[in-house]
Motif scaffolding. Sequence first.
Motif, mmCIF file in Angstrom:
data_model
loop_
_atom_site.group_PDB
_atom_site.id
_atom_site.type_symbol
_atom_site.label_atom_id
_atom_site.label_comp_id
_atom_site.label_asym_id
_atom_site.label_seq_id
_atom_site.Cartn_x
_atom_site.Cartn_y
_atom_site.Cartn_z
ATOM 1 N N TRP A 110 11.412 1.855 -8.271
ATOM 2 C CA TRP A 110 11.364 0.667 -8.924
ATOM 3 C C TRP A 110 12.356 0.467 -10.256
ATOM 4 O O TRP A 110 12.650 1.661 -10.881
ATOM 5 C CB TRP A 110 10.460 0.379 -9.854
ATOM 6 C CG TRP A 110 9.353 0.403 -9.119
ATOM 7 C CD1 TRP A 110 8.156 1.306 -7.955
ATOM 8 C CD2 TRP A 110 8.163 -1.016 -7.457
ATOM 9 N NE1 TRP A 110 7.601 0.641 -7.121
ATOM 10 C CE2 TRP A 110 7.535 0.070 -6.545
ATOM 11 C CE3 TRP A 110 9.301 -2.133 -7.612
ATOM 12 C CZ2 TRP A 110 7.059 -1.511 -6.198
ATOM 13 C CZ3 TRP A 110 9.013 -3.180 -6.484
ATOM 14 C CH2 TRP A 110 7.794 -2.534 -5.607
ATOM 15 N N GLY A 111 12.795 -0.666 -10.648
ATOM 16 C CA GLY A 111 13.695 -0.211 -11.381
ATOM 17 C C GLY A 111 13.737 -0.476 -12.502
ATOM 18 O O GLY A 111 14.099 0.178 -13.690
ATOM 19 N N SER A 112 12.659 -0.749 -13.363
ATOM 20 C CA SER A 112 12.038 -0.944 -14.354
ATOM 21 C C SER A 112 12.178 0.977 -14.350
ATOM 22 O O SER A 112 11.755 1.184 -15.554
ATOM 23 C CB SER A 112 10.698 -1.651 -14.756
ATOM 24 O OG SER A 112 9.542 -0.623 -13.747
ATOM 25 N N SER B 133 9.011 -8.665 -12.850
ATOM 26 C CA SER B 133 6.963 -7.511 -13.352
ATOM 27 C C SER B 133 6.422 -8.356 -11.789
ATOM 28 O O SER B 133 6.795 -9.574 -11.062
ATOM 29 C CB SER B 133 6.975 -8.033 -13.629
ATOM 30 O OG SER B 133 5.454 -7.674 -14.463
ATOM 31 N N LEU B 134 5.964 -7.412 -10.923
ATOM 32 C CA LEU B 134 5.532 -7.881 -9.493
ATOM 33 C C LEU B 134 3.802 -7.508 -10.126
ATOM 34 O O LEU B 134 3.167 -7.544 -9.034
ATOM 35 C CB LEU B 134 6.261 -6.458 -8.243
ATOM 36 C CG LEU B 134 6.810 -7.239 -8.130
ATOM 37 C CD1 LEU B 134 7.446 -6.118 -7.278
ATOM 38 C CD2 LEU B 134 6.812 -8.267 -7.819
ATOM 39 N N SER B 135 3.470 -7.127 -11.584
ATOM 40 C CA SER B 135 2.026 -6.854 -11.076
ATOM 41 C C SER B 135 1.128 -7.557 -11.391
ATOM 42 O O SER B 135 0.111 -7.535 -10.611
ATOM 43 C CB SER B 135 1.955 -6.617 -13.387
ATOM 44 O OG SER B 135 2.344 -7.058 -13.500
ATOM 45 N N SER B 136 1.255 -9.447 -11.111
ATOM 46 C CA SER B 136 0.732 -10.471 -11.030
ATOM 47 C C SER B 136 0.627 -10.929 -9.731
ATOM 48 O O SER B 136 0.485 -12.187 -9.868
ATOM 49 C CB SER B 136 0.462 -11.432 -12.366
ATOM 50 O OG SER B 136 -0.134 -10.641 -13.771
ATOM 51 N N PRO C 207 1.487 -18.219 -9.040
ATOM 52 C CA PRO C 207 2.693 -18.319 -9.255
ATOM 53 C C PRO C 207 3.237 -17.261 -8.776
ATOM 54 O O PRO C 207 3.972 -17.527 -9.042
ATOM 55 C CB PRO C 207 2.589 -18.582 -10.592
ATOM 56 C CG PRO C 207 2.295 -18.812 -11.277
ATOM 57 C CD PRO C 207 0.957 -18.702 -11.183
ATOM 58 N N GLY C 208 2.892 -15.639 -9.420
ATOM 59 C CA GLY C 208 3.283 -14.665 -8.313
ATOM 60 C C GLY C 208 3.952 -14.061 -9.492
ATOM 61 O O GLY C 208 3.658 -13.815 -10.964
ATOM 62 N N ALA C 209 5.655 -13.390 -9.196
ATOM 63 C CA ALA C 209 6.264 -12.876 -9.691
ATOM 64 C C ALA C 209 6.372 -13.328 -11.470
ATOM 65 O O ALA C 209 6.869 -14.319 -11.769
ATOM 66 C CB ALA C 209 7.562 -12.458 -9.249
ATOM 67 N N GLN C 210 6.633 -12.813 -12.001
ATOM 68 C CA GLN C 210 7.124 -13.463 -13.380
ATOM 69 C C GLN C 210 9.061 -12.794 -13.509
ATOM 70 O O GLN C 210 8.800 -10.997 -13.389
ATOM 71 C CB GLN C 210 6.432 -12.345 -14.551
ATOM 72 C CG GLN C 210 5.206 -12.956 -14.408
ATOM 73 C CD GLN C 210 3.859 -12.191 -15.259
ATOM 74 O OE1 GLN C 210 3.988 -11.501 -15.923
ATOM 75 N NE2 GLN C 210 4.056 -12.709 -16.853
ATOM 76 N N PHE C 211 9.856 -13.280 -14.097
ATOM 77 C CA PHE C 211 10.649 -13.212 -14.147
ATOM 78 C C PHE C 211 11.251 -13.337 -15.723
ATOM 79 O O PHE C 211 11.076 -14.009 -16.905
ATOM 80 C CB PHE C 211 11.836 -14.558 -14.022
ATOM 81 C CG PHE C 211 11.833 -14.434 -12.270
ATOM 82 C CD1 PHE C 211 13.054 -13.721 -10.658
ATOM 83 C CD2 PHE C 211 10.715 -15.029 -11.667
ATOM 84 C CE1 PHE C 211 12.018 -13.995 -9.775
ATOM 85 C CE2 PHE C 211 10.191 -15.079 -9.874
ATOM 86 C CZ PHE C 211 11.310 -14.689 -9.110
ATOM 87 N N ASN D 133 2.278 -8.008 -2.328
ATOM 88 C CA ASN D 133 1.427 -7.480 -3.367
ATOM 89 C C ASN D 133 1.783 -5.929 -2.655
ATOM 90 O O ASN D 133 2.778 -5.171 -1.960
ATOM 91 C CB ASN D 133 -0.018 -7.266 -2.489
ATOM 92 C CG ASN D 133 -1.153 -5.851 -2.401
ATOM 93 O OD1 ASN D 133 -1.077 -5.372 -3.517
ATOM 94 N ND2 ASN D 133 -2.005 -6.669 -2.011
ATOM 95 N N ILE D 134 2.230 -4.960 -4.485
ATOM 96 C CA ILE D 134 3.116 -4.136 -3.958
ATOM 97 C C ILE D 134 2.050 -2.921 -4.302
ATOM 98 O O ILE D 134 2.934 -2.028 -3.373
ATOM 99 C CB ILE D 134 3.518 -4.109 -5.858
ATOM 100 C CG1 ILE D 134 2.601 -3.778 -6.701
ATOM 101 C CG2 ILE D 134 4.755 -5.372 -5.829
ATOM 102 C CD1 ILE D 134 3.343 -3.372 -7.745
ATOM 103 N N TYR D 135 1.352 -2.766 -3.792
ATOM 104 C CA TYR D 135 0.269 -2.418 -3.577
ATOM 105 C C TYR D 135 -0.266 -1.785 -2.145
ATOM 106 O O TYR D 135 -0.265 -0.364 -1.709
ATOM 107 C CB TYR D 135 -1.501 -2.201 -3.656
ATOM 108 C CG TYR D 135 -0.937 -1.997 -5.510
ATOM 109 C CD1 TYR D 135 -1.085 -1.307 -6.446
ATOM 110 C CD2 TYR D 135 -1.525 -3.323 -5.837
ATOM 111 C CE1 TYR D 135 -0.378 -1.428 -8.441
ATOM 112 C CE2 TYR D 135 -0.967 -3.833 -7.720
ATOM 113 C CZ TYR D 135 -0.598 -2.474 -8.693
ATOM 114 O OH TYR D 135 -0.249 -2.880 -9.358
#
Length: 96
Positions: A2-4, A35-38, A43-47, A83-85
């Motif tokens: 992951w980029g993070s 951020s894909l945690s939510s 509304p999905g991803a946070q930028f 869903n990143i999982y």
Amino acid sequence: QWGSDVLFINGGYLNVTIPSCVKSGQYLFRAEAISLSSATQYPGAQFFTSCAQIEVTGGGDAEPDTVSFPGAYTPTDPGIVTNIYTVQEYTVPGQS
């Protein structure tokens, strides 16, 4: 990876090479962490964005790919809700 993870390993830094073929001039460079945690539901991803004004000198003749905001991507683009999982491959928003 992951980029993070890359940002964490490098103390928050990421080096970017501007291709030498890019035409000389002034550009607004936008970097974005997503951020894909939510992201499992709208509304999905946070930028998280950062911008820098850069000047390219001694460049070539190529016009770089550009986008406009708003409009670079929409809430229904792949990668906004995911869903990143369970996902096997991830498509970055705006890259479809």
